[in-house]
Design a protein around this motif. Structure first.
Motif, mmCIF file in Angstrom:
data_model
loop_
_atom_site.group_PDB
_atom_site.id
_atom_site.type_symbol
_atom_site.label_atom_id
_atom_site.label_comp_id
_atom_site.label_asym_id
_atom_site.label_seq_id
_atom_site.Cartn_x
_atom_site.Cartn_y
_atom_site.Cartn_z
ATOM 1 N N THR A 184 0.832 -1.210 0.000
ATOM 2 C CA THR A 184 0.000 0.000 0.000
ATOM 3 C C THR A 184 0.862 1.254 0.000
ATOM 4 O O THR A 184 0.563 2.225 -0.702
ATOM 5 N N SER A 217 1.054 4.209 -2.936
ATOM 6 C CA SER A 217 0.405 5.467 -2.552
ATOM 7 C C SER A 217 0.889 6.665 -3.357
ATOM 8 O O SER A 217 0.268 7.728 -3.325
ATOM 9 N N TYR A 269 -13.462 -0.264 -5.572
ATOM 10 C CA TYR A 269 -13.562 0.112 -4.160
ATOM 11 C C TYR A 269 -14.359 -0.889 -3.330
ATOM 12 O O TYR A 269 -14.814 -0.574 -2.229
ATOM 13 N N ASN A 314 -0.318 9.958 -6.246
ATOM 14 C CA ASN A 314 -1.660 9.914 -5.670
ATOM 15 C C ASN A 314 -2.607 10.752 -6.524
ATOM 16 O O ASN A 314 -2.900 11.904 -6.211
ATOM 17 N N SER A 343 -7.628 -0.155 -2.750
ATOM 18 C CA SER A 343 -7.584 1.302 -2.883
ATOM 19 C C SER A 343 -7.006 1.900 -1.617
ATOM 20 O O SER A 343 -7.139 1.336 -0.525
ATOM 21 N N THR A 344 -6.337 3.036 -1.774
ATOM 22 C CA THR A 344 -5.756 3.723 -0.630
ATOM 23 C C THR A 344 -6.847 4.410 0.174
ATOM 24 O O THR A 344 -7.943 4.669 -0.324
ATOM 25 N N ARG A 345 -6.557 4.717 1.425
ATOM 26 C CA ARG A 345 -7.510 5.401 2.295
ATOM 27 C C ARG A 345 -7.281 6.908 2.246
ATOM 28 O O ARG A 345 -6.275 7.385 1.735
ATOM 29 N N GLY A 346 -8.211 7.650 2.811
ATOM 30 C CA GLY A 346 -8.059 9.096 2.859
ATOM 31 C C GLY A 346 -9.053 9.804 1.964
ATOM 32 O O GLY A 346 -9.963 9.195 1.391
ATOM 33 N N LYS A 347 -8.871 11.131 1.845
ATOM 34 C CA LYS A 347 -9.795 11.934 1.045
ATOM 35 C C LYS A 347 -9.757 11.522 -0.425
ATOM 36 O O LYS A 347 -10.779 11.479 -1.099
ATOM 37 N N THR A 348 -8.559 11.254 -0.919
ATOM 38 C CA THR A 348 -8.408 10.835 -2.309
ATOM 39 C C THR A 348 -8.115 9.344 -2.349
ATOM 40 O O THR A 348 -7.039 8.903 -1.945
ATOM 41 N N ARG A 349 -9.074 8.575 -2.811
ATOM 42 C CA ARG A 349 -8.901 7.127 -2.884
ATOM 43 C C ARG A 349 -8.348 6.764 -4.263
ATOM 44 O O ARG A 349 -8.970 7.027 -5.290
#
Length: 352
Positions: free
Chosen positions: A124, A128, A227, A131, A160-166
């Motif tokens: 991950t 990342s 997702y 991004n 998928s990565t976490r956070g505001k922008t996936r």
């Protein structure tokens, strides 16, 4: 005598229909539909940038094979059928239209910045950056890199990565030395099941050709279930997706231990089912087709088209003989000239 002509003509037509449709009808009767439920989540559609992170040692040739495969999925060029692009077009049948993949940045991490034993959190972290929304970051690990779960329960994965922008990502490992029987079949004898002879890899590299199969699997899964709420069957924690729902199927007639009917390169003896850019050849797994609810293989479609071509050629020969020589042939020709057009039209309707 006229009765004899009519009987012969009708018998010929009956045999022709039986020859070309018996197998298909039997399959339709026996085969149960496979359904991947759409869970109403967003899919990756439109132009998608694929960024590659090469972790460990890959030769320039190995990198060019994998890049060539990705480029083949949406190539404006038209390699001879069956093509990798026609395989990928099945993803456009999923909700939202086409997914066009283009190569973005490529990062070389040849010094193993995180070591040679990676966990999911390392994958991950590698995935990342960059991004960017609308991209897939693909981590490719070399043959001497151990990854948590690799060769035991998976050959690759996506998420998928976490956070505001996936950002969607995928990972595939090179199984050449660690588990070719599991993650590079059918180019190596399987660990379990029937011990059939391995096929010759189309690019001459068992590990990389195995990675192509697994990369095809996770890329199709990424665009149709990026997702965890797209197309899949079963639990979200262990979903069967676009290609993983069709495991082990590469051509028509496939069964456990047998990849199916494939094309063979006469010069190398390599088995393949898809042509790519630059003369490349690949072996690609079956993909679930939402229009037919079946696992679609390239070779089935390819050979059925040829069957129709030869059926029409055969009928036109009879028609030509009838027109030229008269008598019995002429009687058949009058019947077959019309029948040929109807059969060819019917065949085209079935294929499109």
């Amino acid at each position: 005598m006229d009765f004899f002509y009519r009987f012969t003509t009708n018998l010929s037509l009956l045999l022709l229909f039986f020859f070309f449709f018996a197998t298909s009808f039997a399959a339709l009767v026996k085969e149960q539909p496979l359904v991947l439920k759409y869970h109403q989540g967003p899919l990756l559609k439109g132009k998608i940038t694929v960024n590659l992170i090469w972790y460990g040692q890959f030769s320039p040739t190995q990198r060019s094979i994998i890049v060539g495969f990705i480029e083949s999925l949406n190539s404006p060029a038209s390699p001879p059928p069956p093509s990798a692009a026609s395989w990928w077009r099945t993803t456009s049948k999923y909700k939202g239209g086409a997914s066009t993949l283009v190569i973005g940045s490529q990062t070389l991490d040849e010094n193993y910045s995180m070591g040679k034993s990676l966990k999911t959190m390392h994958i991950t972290a590698l995935a990342s950056k960059p991004n960017r929304v609308g991209s897939i970051n693909v981590v490719l690990t070399a043959k001497d890199v151990a990854v948590d779960g690799f060769c035991m329960s998976r050959c690759g994965t996506h998420g998928s990565t976490r956070g505001k922008t996936r950002v969607a990502y995928a990972w595939v490992g090179n199984p050449e030395t660690q588990c070719p029987g599991m993650c590079a079949w059918p180019f190596h004898q399987p660990v379990y099941g029937p011990q059939t002879p391995p096929l010759v890899a189309p690019n001459g590299d068992v590990g990389i050709d195995g990675m192509i199969i697994n990369l095809a699997t996770v890329l199709a899964g990424t665009v149709t279930n990026p997702y965890g709420n797209g197309y899949f069957q079963g639990p979200a924690t262990a979903p069967l997706e676009a290609v993983s729902a069709c495991t082990g199927i590469f051509g028509s007639g496939a069964y456990p231990g047998y990849a199916g009917n494939l094309l063979v390169d006469k010069s190398t003896g390599a088995s393949f089912n898809a042509n790519g850019v630059g003369g490349r050849k690949f072996l690609l797994p079956a993909m679930w087709d939402p229009e037919t609810s079946t696992c679609k293989t390239l070779c089935v479609m390819f050979w059925r088209k040829n069957d129709w071509v030869w059926a029409c050629v055969w009928l036109r020969i009879y028609s030509h003989v009838g027109d030229k020589y008269g008598g019995f042939g002429q009687h058949l020709g009058c019947r077959f000239s019309v029948t040929c057009k109807l059969l060819c039209l019917f065949g085209k309707l079935l294929l499109h």
